[in-house]
Design a protein around this motif. Sequence first.
Motif, PDB file in Angstrom:
ATOM      1  N   LEU A  31      22.388  49.167  46.766  1.00  0.00           N
ATOM      2  CA  LEU A  31      23.783  48.293  46.028  1.00  0.00           C
ATOM      3  C   LEU A  31      24.203  49.249  45.262  1.00  0.00           C
ATOM      4  O   LEU A  31      23.591  50.391  45.201  1.00  0.00           O
ATOM      5  N   THR A  32      25.468  49.323  44.429  1.00  0.00           N
ATOM      6  CA  THR A  32      26.209  50.116  43.714  1.00  0.00           C
ATOM      7  C   THR A  32      26.503  48.698  42.454  1.00  0.00           C
ATOM      8  O   THR A  32      26.302  47.748  42.851  1.00  0.00           O
ATOM      9  N   GLU A  33      26.466  49.577  41.588  1.00  0.00           N
ATOM     10  CA  GLU A  33      27.717  48.760  40.362  1.00  0.00           C
ATOM     11  C   GLU A  33      28.859  48.423  40.649  1.00  0.00           C
ATOM     12  O   GLU A  33      29.696  49.177  40.911  1.00  0.00           O
ATOM     13  N   GLU A  34      29.128  46.742  39.849  1.00  0.00           N
ATOM     14  CA  GLU A  34      30.274  46.714  40.028  1.00  0.00           C
ATOM     15  C   GLU A  34      31.020  47.281  38.411  1.00  0.00           C
ATOM     16  O   GLU A  34      30.932  47.128  37.609  1.00  0.00           O
ATOM     17  N   ASN A  35      32.297  47.575  39.471  1.00  0.00           N
ATOM     18  CA  ASN A  35      33.147  47.857  38.306  1.00  0.00           C
ATOM     19  C   ASN A  35      33.415  46.254  36.876  1.00  0.00           C
ATOM     20  O   ASN A  35      33.246  45.165  37.088  1.00  0.00           O
ATOM     21  N   ASP A  36      33.631  46.351  36.331  1.00  0.00           N
ATOM     22  CA  ASP A  36      34.423  45.653  34.824  1.00  0.00           C
ATOM     23  C   ASP A  36      35.395  44.489  35.142  1.00  0.00           C
ATOM     24  O   ASP A  36      35.307  43.579  35.075  1.00  0.00           O
ATOM     25  N   ASN A  37      36.285  45.138  35.649  1.00  0.00           N
ATOM     26  CA  ASN A  37      37.690  44.101  36.463  1.00  0.00           C
ATOM     27  C   ASN A  37      37.644  43.627  36.679  1.00  0.00           C
ATOM     28  O   ASN A  37      37.853  42.576  37.265  1.00  0.00           O
TER      29      ASN A  37
END
Length: 436
Positions: A282-288
């Motif tokens: 998994l990868t971290e999601e962007n705040d936007n």
Amino acid sequence: MNCACVCSSQLGTSTTPHLPKFMFFRHNISNNSNPLLFLGFKYGGNNLRLQTAVKTQPQKLFHRQSVIRCEGPPQNADFPRYYSKKEKKPFPIPIVELRRNARQRMKDRRGKPKALVPPPKNGLLVKRLIPVAYSVYNARITLINNLKKLLKVVPVLACRWCNEIHVGPVGHPFKSCRGPNASLRRGHHEWTKAVVEDILVPIDAYHLFDRLGRRIPHEDRFSVPRVPAVVELCIQAGVDLPEFPTKRRRKPIIRISKSEFVDADESELPDPDPYVPMESILTEENDNRLVVPSNADEIVLLAEETLEAWEKMRVGANRLMKMYPVRVCGYCPEVHVGGSGHKAQNCGAHKHQQRNGQHGWQSAVLDDFIPPRYVWHVPDLSKPELQRELRSFYGQAPAVVEICVQGGAAAPERYQPTMRLNVGIPSTVKEAEMVV
């Protein structure tokens, strides 16, 4: 009369007066003897004579008392101790016991042939822990992504001057700030909006290309990349990340001495397969691009998923730490994933000048590796404001657990004693003063 000892003698006479003293010895109780029979030696000056004291035995000497055992977690438990910056962390296992175990291992190995070194000490991976490493890595990413979403719906406050945080729309009134100029503010906090880094304490470690290689010298402290300690542990346990390459051996190392070894010849082996991750990463999601839950049911599901990821990360990391060694400095929060700590002299803790900035490495525990930041538990969400006079009745919980509980998830059983969910809280200060 069957007694344990009988003494009758006269040592001499003396005219000097002395206060009488008594020494009582209980005799051995047999089936036919009185259990309340005592022998006493009374001595005054140099006179020593035997005294016998016999007491009548009541009909019921011992009363059987019923013991009520409570099943489940205790009602309350002590909060984690706060260690001052001037104190050294205690060893997980005392030094005396470590030395005793080492001497016993040397004694057991005496006269026996050397056994083969198992992985991961021989340079190979522990195959059964590779799925656990991927699970811990994905649980950490899930936890970060979910906390970003929960912070949009659950208010979390952080102090501007210290590292204390509070979960709720109103900060707690306790005077516990230890930041700069805390005496001028009389210990009061200045609350601001918190971020994910305030909830999950960032603990970084040096990334090792070869976990069995030489220790990082002080001169290379800026050239070696640093990554989160949990990520480094997962990489050494088998997670392959292209941005952080690491050396994977396919044959055990050849040990020359305790600190010297050579790699085995792998030219006879076939070429390794191209890089294909064993599991999806998994990868971290962007705040936007965050999708904030819109109703109460989605918030509850998100809180339960976050709490599950928190427990999965801690349980899995604890399993990995039992096989892959992790070191922590006894004076500062520096963590190193590897058999021996690095040689960077960057410790700035209390009296670091006497150690020339060197770290005092010792075995790390789970709370050193993934430190839980404890916060005050709000017992009633309809009245989130805590009272200063009722501080001793409130409980504490890790920040992640408190956020999930306020989001609608059920409190785990292992955190209930410190949260004091079963402790009644007085409604007024006058009622609290009447509590014994």
